[in-house]
Design a protein around this motif. Sequence first.
Motif, short mmCIF file in Angstrom:
data_model
loop_
_atom_site.label_atom_id
_atom_site.label_comp_id
_atom_site.label_asym_id
_atom_site.label_seq_id
_atom_site.Cartn_x
_atom_site.Cartn_y
_atom_site.Cartn_z
N ASP A 100 -2.84 -18.13 -19.08
CA ASP A 100 -2.73 -16.68 -18.91
C ASP A 100 -3.46 -16.30 -17.63
O ASP A 100 -4.66 -16.57 -17.49
CB ASP A 100 -3.36 -16.00 -20.12
CG ASP A 100 -3.33 -14.48 -20.05
OD1 ASP A 100 -3.03 -13.91 -18.97
OD2 ASP A 100 -3.63 -13.86 -21.09
N LYS A 103 -6.83 -14.85 -17.55
CA LYS A 103 -7.94 -15.67 -18.05
C LYS A 103 -8.15 -16.94 -17.23
O LYS A 103 -8.94 -17.80 -17.62
CB LYS A 103 -7.68 -16.03 -19.52
CG LYS A 103 -7.64 -14.79 -20.40
CD LYS A 103 -7.42 -15.15 -21.84
CE LYS A 103 -7.41 -13.85 -22.67
NZ LYS A 103 -7.21 -14.12 -24.07
N ASP A 106 -11.84 -17.79 -16.29
CA ASP A 106 -12.62 -18.24 -17.45
C ASP A 106 -12.24 -19.66 -17.86
O ASP A 106 -13.11 -20.48 -18.18
CB ASP A 106 -12.40 -17.29 -18.64
CG ASP A 106 -12.95 -15.89 -18.37
OD1 ASP A 106 -13.87 -15.76 -17.54
OD2 ASP A 106 -12.45 -14.94 -19.01
N GLU A 150 -7.46 -25.72 -27.14
CA GLU A 150 -8.11 -24.65 -27.90
C GLU A 150 -8.86 -23.66 -27.01
O GLU A 150 -9.39 -22.67 -27.51
CB GLU A 150 -9.07 -25.27 -28.93
CG GLU A 150 -8.32 -26.05 -30.00
CD GLU A 150 -9.26 -26.78 -30.96
OE1 GLU A 150 -10.49 -26.55 -30.89
OE2 GLU A 150 -8.75 -27.59 -31.75
N ASP A 152 -9.44 -20.54 -24.92
CA ASP A 152 -8.78 -19.24 -24.88
C ASP A 152 -8.13 -19.03 -23.52
O ASP A 152 -8.80 -19.14 -22.49
CB ASP A 152 -9.80 -18.13 -25.15
CG ASP A 152 -9.16 -16.76 -25.23
OD1 ASP A 152 -8.03 -16.66 -25.76
OD2 ASP A 152 -9.78 -15.79 -24.76
N GLY A 153 -6.84 -18.78 -23.52
CA GLY A 153 -6.09 -18.56 -22.29
C GLY A 153 -5.10 -19.66 -21.99
O GLY A 153 -4.16 -19.47 -21.21
#
Length: 177
Positions: A100, A103, A106, A150, A152-153
């Motif tokens: 994403d 993201k 991050d 796993e 996130d993003g």
Amino acid sequence: MGNTHHNDENRSRIESKRNSSGGDKVLMKLDEIDILVLRVLAEDARTTLRELAEKTGLAVSTIHSRITKLISEGVIEKFAVVIDPEKFGYITSFILLDVDTAKTRDVLEELVKKECLLEVYESLGKFNIVLKVRVKDFEALRNFINEISEIDGVMEFEWFLTTKRYKEDTWKPEVEL
């Protein structure tokens, strides 16, 4: 030994430019001697200052100053040894991530902490992050893939396992005339 004169205008200068992703990218303009020094060190980082001085016709102190400047400006990131991973039974895999875009930073911050990652790139196309990973065995690879899936993003990923390494080298800049 010959003596080569280079004025400040022909010497290295830094230019700030906008890169394709919109961020600032600092590019260094290097002269032929800098490029030669980089190429020789990329081939064999154990090359002595005296040997570099002989190849360039410059004084050892001048070579030392140039290398110090290349290090301080981040052109030379580190001096390293290329180790044959097959001698240790390690495997290499490339992993393509679709992340994403909101993201990406991050995800990258999380990824660069992983010791088994040798290279991490942002890229264009269906997958916007490319990883080169080297691990002990297939189980370690499976665990790593589960771990990054796993984060996130991370929306999608593909991976492939290499079967034999034919070439792994350091990049060497070309001489610009």
